[in-house]
Design a protein around this motif. Structure first.
Motif, PDB file in Angstrom:
ATOM      1  N   SER A   1      -7.324   2.447  -2.312  1.00 10.14           N
ATOM      2  CA  SER A   1      -7.649   3.632  -1.517  1.00 10.14           C
ATOM      3  C   SER A   1      -7.067   4.900  -2.140  1.00 10.14           C
ATOM      4  O   SER A   1      -7.340   6.009  -1.678  1.00 10.14           O
ATOM      5  CB  SER A   1      -7.120   3.460  -0.085  1.00 10.14           C
ATOM      6  OG  SER A   1      -5.699   3.394  -0.079  1.00 10.14           O
ATOM      7  N   GLU A   2      -6.245   4.755  -3.187  1.00  4.89           N
ATOM      8  CA  GLU A   2      -5.599   5.896  -3.819  1.00  4.89           C
ATOM      9  C   GLU A   2      -6.089   6.153  -5.238  1.00  4.89           C
ATOM     10  O   GLU A   2      -6.014   7.273  -5.740  1.00  4.89           O
ATOM     11  CB  GLU A   2      -4.076   5.686  -3.859  1.00  4.89           C
ATOM     12  CG  GLU A   2      -3.428   5.608  -2.493  1.00  4.89           C
ATOM     13  CD  GLU A   2      -3.434   6.952  -1.766  1.00  4.89           C
ATOM     14  OE1 GLU A   2      -3.431   7.994  -2.458  1.00  4.89           O
ATOM     15  OE2 GLU A   2      -3.456   6.969  -0.527  1.00  4.89           O
TER      16      GLU A   2
ATOM     17  N   ASP B   1      -3.294   0.727  -5.587  1.00  7.47           N
ATOM     18  CA  ASP B   1      -3.886   0.834  -4.246  1.00  7.47           C
ATOM     19  C   ASP B   1      -5.323   1.334  -4.376  1.00  7.47           C
ATOM     20  O   ASP B   1      -5.561   2.457  -4.815  1.00  7.47           O
ATOM     21  CB  ASP B   1      -3.048   1.809  -3.422  1.00  7.47           C
ATOM     22  CG  ASP B   1      -3.461   1.831  -1.952  1.00  7.47           C
ATOM     23  OD1 ASP B   1      -4.637   1.542  -1.663  1.00  7.47           O
ATOM     24  OD2 ASP B   1      -2.600   2.150  -1.107  1.00  7.47           O
TER      25      ASP B   1
ATOM     26  N   GLY C   1       0.813  -1.208   0.000  1.00  8.82           N
ATOM     27  CA  GLY C   1       0.000   0.000   0.000  1.00  8.82           C
ATOM     28  C   GLY C   1       0.848   1.260   0.000  1.00  8.82           C
ATOM     29  O   GLY C   1       1.983   1.289   0.485  1.00  8.82           O
TER      30      GLY C   1
END
Length: 1510
Positions: free
Chosen positions: A953-954, A951, A633
């Motif tokens: 979340s990115e 990732d 991550g």
């Protein structure tokens, strides 16, 4: 009348009567001989342009909706009658079997059989061969127990082949075809073949290729125009395959002949040979049993017996994968009825649902949609139509199997078609997949048996599913068209069937294995005893290298014991040792193996990502005995490499990297040596231009070499690897060595290729094992490859460095090597001890820079090109942006800021390509507590870059190629924190700035010059983004095609015909608008051999004609236009002549009142004459064409000749009528064909009429000009002609040679102005009146506004501003009428880069004005007559940008202001005085808005009533 004459007259009466009777009989006969209806054919081409030759059966089906179940089409000059629907086809083939029973043997079939054999023959030969084949096939078991046993035996072989795929996705084509082919082979030759026998497999593959190619477009064209044969690749393929298969058959037949025993016939060939011998012995004349019939009959049986059954079976398996609920029902029925035993034919009656599925597969698969063509054996009257002997007949089987009057769901896969309400199987009359009548498939009973046994046996044993990642919806049922309709390319996945059979076998196996000791003491003793035997075998090798395969395979039974031993050791390792802190979590390791069995060593990064879902962002795995901590991550990786840069900053030098570098160089070293080398490299790379202007110039220079390499491929498919790698490698070489290399230099190319091979091999599974268990090295081929390549490259580097050392000049550093050598000399001269500038560091550092500088950038660039080919819509946007911002000049680094989308695509390529997914391994330099976990000094650390670049979340769409990741809402480029393709921290790539520059310049330059596509026959979906794992992640092997200079895309043309078969030549603008939906707004089509680039849509057309006015401003002078004007005049001229005459015409038209009060008065005068003519009809219906033409013509005549003409003047009437006829003829299909094939001219009636009209027009204009010349007064110029004559006089008097003011230019300029000034205005006005009659509510509003604003006075131009609705109606009429849908063709005046495409000088351009006036992005209701499109909410008139009826740019209509004035004054004056309605008995809805065919689009002939308003 004299008596003699009277007598003669009386005597002749009986003869006259007889002639009348005969004429009456002939007329009656003609009525009785009514031919089937059908579309009207063109000369030579027939109805080819109406047909989609890729799927002609679909077009035939569509035509039947217009022309009925029996109609005729012309395939070129050849007439064919098409029979449609079950009843019609059955009646013809069964009830009229003799009349429709012969075979039409076209050229394509003739080269295959030459009228021998069974399928493609006629007459007594065919009857004899068919009888003999049927009789013998039955003798050898067809439809009987003998064939059943052969099929069941073959099923076992086929299952063996399926089992080899071990659950992997595979293409069913070859195994299924080989199995089915073996059935017919065993009957024909008397024996089957092994699937590995190349004689057999090649024969099957060639036969299947011929079936596929035999139905291609080019073979259709060959059957129609056989003289094209030598130019057609597909014909050559067929002949080559046929010759090779014939040679193989001759060998097989010869072998059978040598061992022939008349008392023991093995198969069909034996029977034929015996019959042939008997006929020869009895000296039978004209025997049909000769070699030609033998070879062709065998080939017919082989091909038909393979393809039809094999193809149907493959459809069946694909349909099961597509519709799993149907597969479940089939397998449930098989399990319930048959269980685990072998299915037999008798089971069919007990399996009604399975039988229905097989029949429905045959129906929906529809593998012979057109049947093979028949030919009438005699004249026949059939269903009221006369069909002549020798007429080709196409029984459209697809129309039978999908007849909506016979099938409940004709276009769906619906097994219930063959089941009654109780679920019992029912036959259907319209089920005739094997055809019917005399030509019904000779092997029908065998095929039915094969289909049942193969299908049920395979479904009993396997479950068929789509390949992983492919949904059932993605299986395409459209099919691939050949002589038969094959399934579209696909792969299936097989799982062993569940069902009762599987349950029973599993229970039995488990029970017996346990009884025999599995998992008990008895089994353990066997394993221990076997271990001693194995150790004894190993001892015999006495430490020498050996292959472990056999001894280990001999003791395969010990596998269970080995797991037992590992289990014990695993339990022993369960006790926890004391730690100095909490270790990261992770899966439990096995002794020695660690977690290797948990990982996919071919793609370990994927396994590590998966493990992070269980163990978190910091976890440990054991690669064998070696502990590794994995960081996952963006936040975790960045924190470790940036915030803990010192702790995580060392390199883990594994055995694989040690043999490459041994701790020297930059990449795989640590400590002070690494720091010194990295500082020195960074400093010198910058000094030598890295990231600066110096490097930019080198890259731009190299781009030209790379383009030269790509040009060599001439648009053919090629592998990008070598050219791209050589180009990128030259950049780093020029920095390191001070010079580039030629791509043909073997030293250079071999170094690059070896380096790339090492990068690939070093990341392989075997090298991962070597890093874990170094003692395996001597046995690993991969390690030997790496060492061999390394030593060869090292020797080459030494030579290069030696050459540089010999010519070293400390005051003139050429590159990095020079800098290093100078520093090395300096340290040696000062006696510096422990210097890092020594030979080994130089060699390894140069090697590191060379490999890293080549592989990472080259690999990323190759990913970028592949992604452009896979996502053409993204490539379009990139190229549009490049064209708009840069145009044709060389891109430079400063352009990056102006190309946000392109920059985003490059960044997204780096993210998605993810070329270093695991990074290079790090090692902790000290004990560290990180994120709550204790990590000991010396621990290997893998910063998992793939988990950063993907990732979730990115990134919004981490697993998709989505350039918008790097764009804000305004389309501006934005940086992303999680973009770390170059890693981060102390070990970040030192060549990052160089790589970024290279990627930008190479990518933009290549996309500026080329369009990258998949190779022919490969779809974008077939480009695999999985990649090939090495130290870096390379694109999967692939090839790309690049059109030279990125030419616009378009449909593939046929030889000579181009794309004609895809165009409606009567309305080509409609076909081109459809093509634009597929190929974009700039695309290429071929009108015959002539290439044309089409521009579609407002933005594209305006950009070309206005922003690139010079480049697109020349006129394409087609053969017809050249014949008209020979390059003279205004419209069809170019160069200085056109410029001068256009300027002169514009000036003089303005001088004579165009757009001024003077001309307004002439128009108003003409409206009065026109109104008088309308009033003469007293409200009765009349044709508006002539009167409108005379009125418009009179206006232009008053400007050109200085006077108007009376409507009754024969001179005016003749000129106007000829002009209108010529405009109409110019747009006909035959004249369009003349433009493509000028040699056709003398045979085309329409062309001859045009030339006749042209001659009369020239004569007429010449007479008018001469009359004016005789009365010319320089002080009183009457019109355009007077001005021109005066210029001619002045040129003559001044002795000017080659003056453009000559008789030819005068005649044709006058003709241009007359035709253009008459046709466009009058045609638009006629559309306006027709639309008023069709939409009376619009007419009401126009007249209300006129009455309200003007009342009874004469409208004038100034009134336009006060009549917004009327003005909107006139504009909407011009838009909707769309009278010049394709404009007049343009031509490029120079090479031009436009919207991402390169268009060569002299290319014909069609600015598709229809696509502008009907642009869905510009108009609210583009296909509807809607005046509100030119009004705002307050009802005020508004201009629209996309209103370009007069075209735009340099070639915009020069009479636009005159035409606008005429349209307004004529329209308002007529609507002020008359109400226009349809004729009595005709409703508004019946007024047809379909335009007539012509050069301009005129209304279809119609009449209107002009009712005088009170």
């Amino acid at each position: 009348m004299s008596p003699r004459c009277s007598t003669n007259h009386t005597r002749s009466l009986p003869y006259i009567e007889a002639i009348n009777v005969r004429v009456h009989q002939l007329r009656s006969s003609e009525k009785e001989r009514k031919e089937p209806p059908g579309p009207k054919p063109l000369l030579l081409f027939g109805n080819l342009l109406t047909l989609d030759l890729t799927r002609p059966f679909d077009t035939f089906f569509e035509l039947s909706k217009t022309y009925g179940n029996i109609y005729q089409v012309f395939l070129g000059p050849r007439k064919a009658v098409v029979l449609v629907g079950y009843k019609t086809v059955k009646e013809a083939l069964v009830n009229h079997a003799e009349e429709f029973g012969d075979r039409d043997i076209g050229p394509g079939f003739r080269i295959m059989n030459d009228e021998h054999g069974i399928i493609f023959s006629n007459g007594e030969n065919w009857k004899e061969m068919r009888r003999f084949a049927l009789s013998n096939l039955r003798d050898f078991g067809m439809g009987k127990r003998g064939s059943e046993e052969k099929i069941i035996e073959e099923i076992q072989y086929l299952k063996g082949e399926f089992d080899k795929f071990e659950g992997k996705a595979f293409d069913t084509t070859q195994p299924v075809n080989y199995a089915v082919s073996n059935i017919i082979s065993s009957i024909v030759y008397g024996s089957r073949f092994e699937y590995t026998d190349p004689r057999f497999t090649e024969m099957v593959d060639r036969a299947n290729e011929n079936v596929r190619v035999g139905g291609s477009i080019s073979m259709w064209v060959y059957n129609i125009f056989p003289w094209l044969g030598p130019f057609l690749k597909n014909k050559r393929i067929i002949v080559k395959n046929m010759v090779q298969n014939r040679q193989q058959m001759m060998k097989l037949i010869s072998a059978l002949q040598e061992t022939l025993n008349p008392h023991d016939r093995r198969g069909f060939v034996d029977s034929f040979l015996i019959r042939k011998q008997n006929d020869e012995k009895s000296s039978k004349k004209d025997s049909y049993f000769h070699n030609e019939n033998l070879w062709n009959s065998v080939a017919n049986l082989f091909v038909a017996g393979t393809d039809t059954t094999g193809t149907t079976l493959r459809w069946g398996l694909m349909l099961m994968a597509k519709y799993p609920h149907i597969q479940v029902r089939v397998q449930e029925e098989i399990d319930r009825v048959i269980g685990g035993r072998q299915p037999v034919v008798e089971d069919r009656k007990k399996l009604p649902y399975t039988d229905a599925v097989i029949h429905e597969t045959q129906r929906l698969a529809n593998i012979v949609p057109l049947s093979l063509p028949h030919i009438t054996s005699c004249d026949i009257t059939f269903n009221g139509y006369f069909i002549k002997k020798g007429t080709t007949v196409v029984p459209l089987l697809t129309s039978v199997l999908k007849d909506p009057s016979e099938w409940e769901k004709p276009n769906s896969f619906y097994p219930e078609h063959f089941l009654d309400k109780k679920g019992q199987f029912v036959k259907r009359d319209a089920f005739i997949p094997f055809s019917a009548g005399r030509r019904v498939c000779v092997g029908e009973s065998l095929a039915r048996m094969e289909l049942f046994l193969f299908f049920t046996s395979l479904l009993q044993s396997y479950r068929f599913t789509t390949a992983p990642g492919v949904s059932g919806d993605e299986l395409d049922l459209k099919g691939v068209v050949g002589l038969t309709l094959n399934p579209s390319p696909h792969k299936l996945w097989i799982l062993f069937s569940n069902g009762e059979n599987w349950k029973e076998m599993r229970r039995f196996a488990l029970s017996n294995l346990r009884d025999l000791g599995m998992g008990k003491r008895g089994c353990e003793e066997k394993i221990i005893e076997e271990i001693q035997h194995l150790k004894g075998e190993f001892d015999q090798f006495e430490g020498k290298a050996f292959d472990a395969t056999q001894p280990v395979n001999y003791v395969t039974g010990t596998l269970l014991g080995a797991f037992l031993l590992l289990l014990v050791l695993y339990r022993l390792s369960d006790s926890k040792s004391l730690k100095e802190g909490k270790d990261p979590p992770g899966p439990k390791p096995l002794l020695l193996l660690g977690n290797l069995l948990t990982l996919d060593l071919t793609r370990p990064f994927d396994s590590l990502c998966e493990l992070s879902k269980t163990y978190g962002n910091v976890f440990q795995v054991f690669l064998g005995p070696k502990k590794v901590v994995v960081l996952v991550g963006h936040k975790t990786v960045k924190e470790a490499l940036v915030n803990y840069a010192d702790e995580f900053g060392e390199r883990d030098i594994t055995p694989g990297f040690r043999i490459l570098n041994d701790g020297h160089g930059i990449l795989f070293s640590n400590g002070e040596s690494w720091r010194e080398m990295r500082r020195f490299a960074l400093s010198n790379l910058r000094d030598l231009g890295m990231g600066k202007r110096g490097s930019e110039e080198k890259i731009i220079d190299e781009i030209q070499y790379l383009k030269g390499e790509l040009d060599h491929f001439e648009g053919k498919a090629f592998d990008t690897t070598q050219p791209v790698n050589y180009a990128v490698s030259n950049i780093i070489s020029s920095i390191v060595y001070g010079s580039r290399f030629e791509y043909t230099d073997p030293r250079f190319t071999q170094m690059v290729d070896r380096a790339n091979e090492n990068v690939r091999v070093a990341g392989s599974a075997s090298m991962m094992l070597y890093n874990i268990f170094p003692w395996l090295g001597p046995f690993l081929y991969s390690k030997r490859i790496i060492i061999r390549n390394m030593l060869k490259n090292r020797a080459e580097i030494v030579k290069l460095i030696t050459g540089l050392q010999e010519t070293l000049n400390p005051h003139d550093r050429r590159g990095f090597v020079d800098s290093f050598l100078i520093r090395k000399q300096s340290d040696e001269q000062t006696g510096k001890k422990d210097s890092y500038f020594y030979h080994e560091n130089l060699l390894i550092t140069v090697g590191n820079l060379f490999v890293a500088g080549t592989d990472t950038t080259g690999t990323t660039l190759r990913w970028g090109l592949m992604l452009m080919a896979k996502y053409p819509h993204i490539q379009d946007r990139v190229q549009e942006e490049i064209d708009r911002v840069i145009g044709g000049r060389q891109p430079v680094v400063d352009d990056r800021k102006k190309l946000p989308y392109t920059d985003a695509v490059i960044h997204e390529t780096q993210r998605m390509a993810n070329i270093v997914p695991m990074n290079l391994p790090h090692i902790t330099s000290c004990d560290v507590t990180f994120n709550g976990y204790f990590i000991k000094k010396g621990t290997t650390v893998i910063p998992l870059l793939t988990s950063v670049l993907k990732d979730p979340s990115e990134w919004e769409k981490p697993n998709s190629f989505y350039p918008e990741h790097f764009l804000d809402e305004k389309g501006q480029f934005v940086k992303r924190d999680a973009f770390m393709p170059f890693s981060a921290g102390r070990r970040v790539c030192l060549g990052e700035s160089l790589a970024r520059m290279e990627l930008f310049l190479f990518f933009t330059s290549l996309l500026q010059s080329y369009r990258f596509t998949t190779p022919p026959g490969v779809s974008e979906d077939e480009l695999d983004l999985k990649g090939v794992v090495g130290v870096t992640l390379n694109p999967s092997p692939h090839k790309l095609s690049q059109r030279d200079e990125n030419e616009p895309p378009g449909p593939k043309p046929l030889p000579l015909l181009g794309n004609l078969l895809m165009l409606d030549v009567n309305k080509p603008y409609l076909s081109l608008c459809e093509m634009a939906k597929q190929f974009g707004t700039v695309f290429t089509v071929y009108f015959g051999p002539k290439k044309v680039v089409v521009l579609a849509g407002y933005k594209t057309v305006k950009q070309a004609l206005v922003n690139h006015a010079d480049e697109f401003g020349d006129r394409e002078i087609m053969p017809l236009f050249h014949d008209f004007t020979k390059g003279h005049g205004i419209i069809f001229a170019n160069g200085e002549s056109w410029r001068e005459l256009r300027r002169f015409a514009l000036t003089n038209l303005r001088d004579f009142g165009m757009g001024k009060k003077k001309i307004e008065e002439k128009i108003i005068e003409e409206t009065c004459h026109l109104q008088e003519e309308f009033e003469k009809f007293e409200g009765k219906p009349f044709e508006t064409t002539q009167l409108m033409n005379y009125a418009a013509s009179s206006v232009i005549c008053s400007i050109v000749y200085g006077r108007r003409f009376e409507y009754t003047d024969p001179q005016l009437r003749n000129m106007v009528d000829r002009a209108n006829e010529s405009i109409q003829l110019s747009g006909t299909a035959s004249v369009q064909l003349y433009n493509m094939f000028p040699f056709l001219g003398p045979w085309l009636k329409n062309y001859r009429l045009l030339m006749k009209n042209l001659a009369l027009d020239i004569k007429e204009v010449s007479e008018l000009v001469n009359d004016l010349r005789q009365t010319l007064n320089p002080q009183d110029l009457r019109g355009f002609v007077d001005s021109f004559l005066l210029h001619m006089q002045n040129a003559e008097e001044s002795g000017e040679k080659n003056s453009l003011f000559n008789q030819q230019n005068l005649i044709f300029s006058v003709g241009n102005l007359f035709a253009a000034g008459t046709d466009t205005t009058s045609t638009t006005l006629r559309w306006g009146l027709l639309l008023m009659a069709k939409y009376p509510h619009v007419q009401d509003r126009v007249q209300e506004e006129i009455d309200q604003v003007i009342g009874g006075r004469q409208p004038v131009t100034e009134d336009r501003k006060k009549l917004p609705y009327t003005d909107a109606v006139i504009h909407e009429t011009q838009r909707f009428a769309n009278i010049a849908p394709m404009s007049i063709p343009h031509m490029t005046s120079c090479d031009v880069h436009f919207n991402g495409h390169f268009i060569k000088k002299g290319t014909c351009i069609f600015p598709l004005l229809m696509s502008v006036l009907y642009d869905e992005d510009e108009w609210e209701t583009p296909h509807t007559f809607n005046p509100e499109q030119f009004l705002d909410k307050q009802g005020r008139f508004v201009k629209r940008d996309a209103f370009l009826p007069f075209s735009a740019g340099r070639r915009a209509c020069l009479g636009e202001s005159l035409a606008r004035m005429e349209l307004f004054l004529f329209f308002t004056s007529l609507l002020q005085h008359f109400r226009f309605t349809p004729p009595p008995g005709v409703s508004e809805d019946e007024l047809d808005l379909t335009p007539a065919v012509g050069f301009t689009l005129t209304p279809t002939p119609h009449k209107l009533c002009a009712v005088k308003r009170l």
